[in-house]
Scaffold this motif. Structure first.
Motif, mmCIF file in Angstrom:
data_model
loop_
_atom_site.group_PDB
_atom_site.id
_atom_site.type_symbol
_atom_site.label_atom_id
_atom_site.label_comp_id
_atom_site.label_asym_id
_atom_site.label_seq_id
_atom_site.Cartn_x
_atom_site.Cartn_y
_atom_site.Cartn_z
ATOM 1 N N ALA A 41 0.354 -2.936 -9.943
ATOM 2 C CA ALA A 41 -0.772 -2.546 -8.782
ATOM 3 C C ALA A 41 -1.461 -1.318 -8.092
ATOM 4 O O ALA A 41 -2.149 -1.279 -7.369
ATOM 5 C CB ALA A 41 0.688 -2.453 -7.557
ATOM 6 N N GLY A 42 -1.645 -0.495 -8.972
ATOM 7 C CA GLY A 42 -2.517 0.327 -8.513
ATOM 8 C C GLY A 42 -1.653 1.627 -8.209
ATOM 9 O O GLY A 42 -2.773 2.629 -8.436
ATOM 10 N N VAL A 43 -0.766 1.985 -8.530
ATOM 11 C CA VAL A 43 0.205 2.827 -7.882
ATOM 12 C C VAL A 43 0.334 3.557 -9.245
ATOM 13 O O VAL A 43 1.011 3.704 -10.340
ATOM 14 C CB VAL A 43 1.840 2.386 -7.057
ATOM 15 C CG1 VAL A 43 1.814 4.083 -6.674
ATOM 16 C CG2 VAL A 43 1.125 2.158 -5.575
ATOM 17 N N ARG A 44 -0.422 4.852 -8.949
ATOM 18 C CA ARG A 44 0.429 6.008 -10.267
ATOM 19 C C ARG A 44 1.006 7.037 -10.079
ATOM 20 O O ARG A 44 1.302 7.715 -10.636
ATOM 21 C CB ARG A 44 -1.055 6.813 -10.895
ATOM 22 C CG ARG A 44 -2.060 5.770 -10.940
ATOM 23 C CD ARG A 44 -3.964 6.032 -11.261
ATOM 24 N NE ARG A 44 -3.928 7.469 -11.964
ATOM 25 C CZ ARG A 44 -4.835 7.965 -11.918
ATOM 26 N NH1 ARG A 44 -6.439 7.740 -10.772
ATOM 27 N NH2 ARG A 44 -5.381 8.891 -12.509
ATOM 28 N N ARG A 76 1.118 -1.586 -0.023
ATOM 29 C CA ARG A 76 -0.348 0.152 -0.381
ATOM 30 C C ARG A 76 1.049 1.234 0.115
ATOM 31 O O ARG A 76 1.034 2.345 0.817
ATOM 32 C CB ARG A 76 -0.911 -0.043 1.090
ATOM 33 C CG ARG A 76 -1.686 -1.617 1.084
ATOM 34 C CD ARG A 76 -2.818 -1.535 2.338
ATOM 35 N NE ARG A 76 -3.388 -0.059 2.692
ATOM 36 C CZ ARG A 76 -5.143 -0.106 2.102
ATOM 37 N NH1 ARG A 76 -5.538 -1.269 1.415
ATOM 38 N NH2 ARG A 76 -5.590 1.057 1.564
ATOM 39 N N TYR A 77 1.994 1.298 -1.251
ATOM 40 C CA TYR A 77 2.750 2.678 -1.157
ATOM 41 C C TYR A 77 2.233 3.560 -1.968
ATOM 42 O O TYR A 77 1.291 3.581 -2.446
ATOM 43 C CB TYR A 77 3.719 2.136 -1.848
ATOM 44 C CG TYR A 77 4.719 0.849 -0.995
ATOM 45 C CD1 TYR A 77 5.699 1.330 -0.046
ATOM 46 C CD2 TYR A 77 5.079 -0.180 -1.351
ATOM 47 C CE1 TYR A 77 5.864 0.411 0.784
ATOM 48 C CE2 TYR A 77 4.944 -1.506 -0.998
ATOM 49 C CZ TYR A 77 6.227 -0.930 -0.347
ATOM 50 O OH TYR A 77 6.987 -2.601 0.609
ATOM 51 N N ASP A 78 2.514 4.483 -1.227
ATOM 52 C CA ASP A 78 2.280 6.373 -2.087
ATOM 53 C C ASP A 78 3.035 5.964 -3.463
ATOM 54 O O ASP A 78 2.214 6.835 -4.473
ATOM 55 C CB ASP A 78 2.264 7.673 -0.534
ATOM 56 C CG ASP A 78 1.419 6.891 0.282
ATOM 57 O OD1 ASP A 78 -0.373 7.207 -0.551
ATOM 58 O OD2 ASP A 78 1.629 6.768 1.188
ATOM 59 N N VAL A 79 4.180 6.123 -3.213
ATOM 60 C CA VAL A 79 5.309 6.273 -4.120
ATOM 61 C C VAL A 79 5.253 5.185 -4.892
ATOM 62 O O VAL A 79 6.469 4.984 -3.250
ATOM 63 C CB VAL A 79 5.962 7.741 -4.149
ATOM 64 C CG1 VAL A 79 6.302 7.648 -4.945
ATOM 65 C CG2 VAL A 79 4.978 9.090 -3.354
ATOM 66 N N VAL A 80 6.168 4.990 -5.669
ATOM 67 C CA VAL A 80 7.060 4.462 -6.260
ATOM 68 C C VAL A 80 7.790 4.993 -6.808
ATOM 69 O O VAL A 80 7.878 5.224 -7.792
ATOM 70 C CB VAL A 80 6.928 2.758 -7.332
ATOM 71 C CG1 VAL A 80 7.619 1.812 -7.630
ATOM 72 C CG2 VAL A 80 5.913 1.160 -6.980
ATOM 73 N N HIS A 81 9.299 4.400 -6.384
ATOM 74 C CA HIS A 81 10.410 5.095 -7.125
ATOM 75 C C HIS A 81 11.589 4.138 -7.792
ATOM 76 O O HIS A 81 12.240 3.385 -6.901
ATOM 77 C CB HIS A 81 11.475 5.946 -6.404
ATOM 78 C CG HIS A 81 11.785 7.125 -6.465
ATOM 79 N ND1 HIS A 81 12.917 8.134 -5.734
ATOM 80 C CD2 HIS A 81 13.111 7.038 -7.591
ATOM 81 C CE1 HIS A 81 13.725 8.374 -6.218
ATOM 82 N NE2 HIS A 81 13.965 8.246 -7.707
#
Length: 385
Positions: free
Chosen positions: A99-102, A77-82
């Motif tokens: 995974a739904g992370v935009r 449930r991450y807010d940001v993927v870097h």
């Protein structure tokens, strides 16, 4: 804010060490996934209290890693993927979107004009990169030179932002006691004139130029190479052929930050040097040059985008030299003849203080969350006419 960093590996290297340094200064909750090679930097991150997950990827075509990474991102449930480095950018962007992370950010650490991460830039590499880039929100360039290269590739300029690499000024400050200890441990006499080379021992760094330059310098000159890599054997053989094997010291990989490894770390070795020589003809940033300037060293270099946009007075002790053994021999002889100067950090190094880089990266995250990449469009149904 929860941020997941995905990187190709965590052996000792510029991008890997830069990630660890930045995480020490980012006021957000961060975890790290390494696709492969959980090396010494992984141990250092764990010592800093950062959770490190090894995905166990077996190669570039291990497509089974993609669902594993997608599930990991979804559960976290991450807010940001870097993402960092080519393979991680490709797989990480795809997995984050699945995974739904935009809010997906990627840092381009190593893009040169003709190679990336030491590998030739082919049409296929470029096409695959651009396909993956469209899935992200922002691509971070570590220098304006890298930003310009990305734009020439076809990455839209509004998607590119510059966040330069950072340097821990306090850690690299000249330390006379560390200088004496490091020289003693490496068998370098107090009166020796020590030429430093810092970086991966790979052909692109052109440390062979320094080996051959050493042969034209007085007997009190020593070459201290800090780093590991596949060219070490070739460099040792070149030193033997040039008759300077007893004057070249291979220090191996040394940590930027303490990680429990024995012996002096990179900042102590910078204090032990009298000059840094950087003959690589193509760099994305030139971190070794900036670190040397933080240690108050004179620098002779061939490529350093980090200095290109700064006025000359920001680094008066940094002089450009052609990538040629004779040119380096003359330049280094000139530094030796001039004698030691004050070991204070140059203005260029202060410009790249890591706290400034961390603050700029935090702004990139905030913008990515405020304006995430658009959701993928569902496939349109065919219309029969």
């Amino acid at each position: 804010m929860r941020v997941l960093h995905i990187i190709t590996g965590l052996k000792v290297g510029g991008a890997e060490l830069q990630l660890r340094l930045l995480l020490r200064h980012l006021p957000v909750e961060c975890e790290v996934v390494t696709l492969t090679d959980p090396g010494p930097v992984a141990d250092g991150l764990a010592a800093d209290g950062v959770r490190v997950i090894h995905l166990g990827m077996t190669g570039n075509r291990d497509l089974g890693a993609l669902p594993r990474l997608t599930g990991l991102i979804r559960r976290g449930r991450y807010d940001v993927v870097h993402t960092h480095l080519y393979r991680a950018c490709l797989y990480g962007r795809i997995a984050a979107r699945l995974a739904g992370v935009r809010a997906v950010v990627a840092t381009e650490h190593s893009l040169g004009d003709t190679q990336t991460e030491g590998r030739p830039l082919t049409a296929g590499v470029r096409a695959l990169y651009l396909l993956g880039e469209r899935l992200g929100r922002t691509t971070v360039a570590v220098s304006p030179a890298v930003a310009a290269r990305l734009a020439r590739w076809g990455v839209p300029e509004p998607r590119i932002t510059v966040v330069p690499n950072g340097v821990d000024l306090a850690r690299f400050a000249f330390d006379p006691a560390a200088r004496r200890r490091a020289r003693a441990e490496l068998g370098l006499g107090e009166d020796a004139f020590v030429i430093g080379g810092i970086g991966r021992l790979v052909p692109g760094k052109r440390f062979d130029v320094l080996v051959h330059a050493l042969a034209g310098l007085p007997a009190d000159c020593r070459l201290l190479l800090v780093g590991g890599g596949p060219q070490e054997g070739a460099l040792r053989r070149a030193a033997h052929r040039a008759g300077v094997a007893d004057r070249v010291v291979f220090a191996g990989e040394r940590p930027y930050l303490p990680d429990g490894s024995p012996g002096p770390g990179l900042p102590a070795l910078a204090s032990a040097m009298d000059v840094l020589a950087a003959p690589s003809p193509e760099e994305a940033f030139g971190l070794a040059v900036v670190e040397a300037l933080a240690a108050g060293l004179p620098v002779r270099y061939t490529s350093c985008p980090a200095l290109e946009d700064l006025p000359p007075e920001a680094a008066p002790e940094a002089v450009r030299v052609p990538c040629d053994p004779g040119a380096y021999a003359r330049a280094l002889a000139g530094v030796r003849a001039a004698g030691p100067g004050p070991r204070v950090a140059a203005g260029a190094a202060r410009h790249y203080c890591v706290t400034r880089s961390a603050a700029r990266l935090l702004n990139v995250y905030a913008a990515a969350l405020a304006h995430p990449a658009p959701a993928p469009r569902p496939p349109q149904k065919a219309v029969l006419s």
